[in-house]
Design a protein around this motif. Sequence first.
Motif, PDB file in Angstrom:
ATOM      1  N   HIS A 594      16.280  15.362 -10.438  1.00  0.00           N
ATOM      2  CA  HIS A 594      17.605  15.044 -11.017  1.00  0.00           C
ATOM      3  C   HIS A 594      17.752  13.540 -11.194  1.00  0.00           C
ATOM      4  CE1 HIS A 594      19.060  13.796  -6.952  1.00  0.00           C
ATOM      5  NE2 HIS A 594      18.185  14.721  -6.548  1.00  0.00           N
ATOM      6  N   THR A 595      18.665  13.193 -12.103  1.00  0.00           N
ATOM      7  CA  THR A 595      18.995  11.778 -12.264  1.00  0.00           C
ATOM      8  C   THR A 595      19.770  11.342 -11.034  1.00  0.00           C
ATOM      9  OG1 THR A 595      21.019  12.332 -13.436  1.00  0.00           O
ATOM     10  CG2 THR A 595      19.061  11.912 -14.776  1.00  0.00           C
ATOM     11  N   SER A 596      19.844  10.029 -10.796  1.00  0.00           N
ATOM     12  CA  SER A 596      20.473   9.556  -9.566  1.00  0.00           C
ATOM     13  C   SER A 596      21.294   8.301  -9.825  1.00  0.00           C
ATOM     14  CB  SER A 596      19.398   9.243  -8.517  1.00  0.00           C
ATOM     15  OG  SER A 596      19.977   8.625  -7.393  1.00  0.00           O
ATOM     16  N   ARG A 597      22.402   8.231  -9.106  1.00  0.00           N
ATOM     17  CA  ARG A 597      23.144   6.973  -9.074  1.00  0.00           C
ATOM     18  C   ARG A 597      22.321   5.964  -8.286  1.00  0.00           C
ATOM     19  NH1 ARG A 597      28.525   8.087 -10.340  1.00  0.00           N
ATOM     20  NH2 ARG A 597      29.127  10.272 -10.137  1.00  0.00           N
ATOM     21  N   ARG A 598      22.454   4.695  -8.694  1.00  0.00           N
ATOM     22  CA  ARG A 598      21.742   3.662  -7.948  1.00  0.00           C
ATOM     23  C   ARG A 598      22.384   3.507  -6.574  1.00  0.00           C
ATOM     24  NH1 ARG A 598      21.485   1.760 -13.248  1.00  0.00           N
ATOM     25  NH2 ARG A 598      23.551   0.802 -13.114  1.00  0.00           N
ATOM     26  N   ASP A 599      21.584   3.327  -5.575  1.00  0.00           N
ATOM     27  CA  ASP A 599      22.091   3.132  -4.214  1.00  0.00           C
ATOM     28  C   ASP A 599      22.590   1.696  -4.049  1.00  0.00           C
ATOM     29  OD1 ASP A 599      21.812   5.632  -3.221  1.00  0.00           O
ATOM     30  OD2 ASP A 599      19.771   5.314  -2.507  1.00  0.00           O
ATOM     31  N   VAL A 600      23.759   1.456  -4.648  1.00  0.00           N
ATOM     32  CA  VAL A 600      24.379   0.143  -4.492  1.00  0.00           C
ATOM     33  C   VAL A 600      25.377   0.243  -3.350  1.00  0.00           C
ATOM     34  CG1 VAL A 600      25.786  -1.634  -5.588  1.00  0.00           C
ATOM     35  CG2 VAL A 600      24.086  -0.361  -6.932  1.00  0.00           C
ATOM     36  N   PRO A 601      25.128  -0.395  -2.227  1.00  0.00           N
ATOM     37  CA  PRO A 601      26.038  -0.268  -1.082  1.00  0.00           C
ATOM     38  C   PRO A 601      27.374  -0.940  -1.374  1.00  0.00           C
ATOM     39  CG  PRO A 601      24.405  -1.970  -0.647  1.00  0.00           C
ATOM     40  CD  PRO A 601      23.996  -1.316  -1.943  1.00  0.00           C
ATOM     41  N   PHE A 602      28.441  -0.366  -0.825  1.00  0.00           N
ATOM     42  CA  PHE A 602      29.758  -0.991  -0.968  1.00  0.00           C
ATOM     43  C   PHE A 602      29.752  -2.298  -0.184  1.00  0.00           C
ATOM     44  CE2 PHE A 602      34.286  -1.602  -0.263  1.00  0.00           C
ATOM     45  CZ  PHE A 602      34.776  -1.347  -1.540  1.00  0.00           C
ATOM     46  N   PRO A 603      30.302  -3.380  -0.753  1.00  0.00           N
ATOM     47  CA  PRO A 603      30.192  -4.711  -0.105  1.00  0.00           C
ATOM     48  C   PRO A 603      31.161  -4.873   1.062  1.00  0.00           C
ATOM     49  CG  PRO A 603      31.427  -4.882  -2.148  1.00  0.00           C
ATOM     50  CD  PRO A 603      30.938  -3.459  -2.079  1.00  0.00           C
TER      51      PRO A 603
END
Length: 639
Positions: A594-603
Amino acid sequence: MTRELSCPSCGFPIPVRSAATLVVGCPQCGVPAYRTGVQLETLGEAAELAQIGTKLSIGARGKFGGTPFGVIGVAQFDHGRGLWNEWHLLFDDQTTAWLAEAQGEFHLSRDASPDGVPDPATLAPGRRLSIAGESFTVAECGKATVVAVRGEVNLALRPWDRFPYADLRGTGGTFASAAQHGPKRVLFVGATVPFASLNIDPTTVQAPPPRRVKGDRFACPVCGAAISMRDPGGACRVVCEACSSILKPDSERLVLLAKQRKLESMPRIALGSTATIGGSEVTVIAYLVRSVTVGGVRYPWSEYLLRLADGSYRWLVDSRGHWSITSSVNAADVSVVAWSGSSQRALDRGVRVWKGMRHRHFQSGVAVVEHVQGEVYWELKAGERVMTHDYIHVGGDGSVSMLSAEASDGEHVYSRVVYVDPDHVLMWFGNVRARTPIGVAPNQPNPRIQVERQLWAVFGVLAALMLVLALVLRGGEDRTLSQVGLLSGRAAVSDGFSVAEKSDVCVTLSLDTGGAWFSADGMLHESVTGLTVPFVVQANRWEGSGPNDGEGGGRAKARLTGVPPGLWTLRCATEAKNSDGTARGETPASLRVHTSRRDVPFPFGWLLLLLAVPLLGTLASKSFEHARWEDSDHPPGGG
């Protein structure tokens, strides 16, 4: 119909205009006379009518509520705190009314005695009662003296008679006055009215009567210093600026009443200074030093009495370099919520509700007049004492509303105390001696609350922007590209699937069997270019763990970053083991591509760093309030 009767003292013909007239003051000799049928009987000796800055006179004409009236008489009273006039009005419809004039205010009322009259001798300041279906609060009560009568009045008033009285205030400016004149108890009910609403014809107002003192320049009877009176019509007491003697104006001279100690420090605003405040011309006519003593510590402050052009008065207060200006508040508009219990102390320390704002008790004390200079409108005594109570409400924008109550045996008055920037006082008078304010005043606005609110608003905007940015950076939706069933020990190949644009692709392994470890080792293969993207994903599921428990939860994911567009297939080899590491038979599992959201952590780190700024603003605001309440009767921490 006007009837002429002869004065029993001098024979001068006296016109009587109202059928309700009981007492007539002769315009020729000033002797008051009681009307009995068609004759007049002398009531006593003539008394001088003192000038107290009135805007009216007998013979003046006006119109109120659409009905013309004339002023046919006046009675002057003294309650020990100054004089006031009450004018008797005869309307063209033959009804009568009384117009009380005191310190620039006018109260018009009519006889309401048939509705029931409370005994003024039994009333106390602050008491609430119902009159003619309306709620009233006793603002002032005591005994007054009839000083003089002129013209026609419908009450049996004899000069120098003392009688109990009570003034009451209702909401919306309603007013009532009860009095006991001999055996007769009277009640008048009406309202406080603006002078302009009386529509007085200035051409009908006669020259004022003789002043309380003739002239306005005198020599002090103690030290001989020249005294220039600034309020000769209204001053009850004059204090010599040179020797501080308390003097009483008496016809053509000043009479010594008492001496007071020499003032240790000079006023910051010179007596006689003038200014324009709120569009009104004011003159500084008196300077007082007052203090309270708490726990053996003396807390002094200064007050300047301002006389306005309309004859009313206001106070300008200087306390520790902080300035405030006062204005009267109708006691009936103030609600009292007891602090705890029903004792007088509980009531004094309770909440005062005014204009929808809850004012907390700030401090109470016995205020003592230590020194006076200039002229005052009441019969001042050296060392005069009064009980004071202050209440404040701090608004959400940092503004402060302050009520100050002064209670004595015969009077309970409220004042609104508004903080004034020292620069405004300098702008008004221009000759104010400089003094640096000390600490925080009870009614001083809190400028840090506005800063605090702005900092929290900025923080909220930045936090929202950071959240939106994090969501944008994480990419689009999670969309399934392919799903493959697995059995351990067997190779697996998926159906072809397409990737439309370069993106991150995830391979998620799900293991439903407990007590097992599972591994899928494979690659994604692009059918046109032959490009391969390898992956390894391993999952274990131990007994007692759920499908989403992370480590030991039977699920694992491999992220393949930057997979280019194309037609892809998944190929992999599989292996399964028991929890003790031994080989395991065929074990089912599944792979999802599956496609995935980038694992950008909340700051969160940046957010916490930003949070420190509004928290510092809140701390600064709280420290300001801490300093405000530190010297109150309710200091922080209960000390």
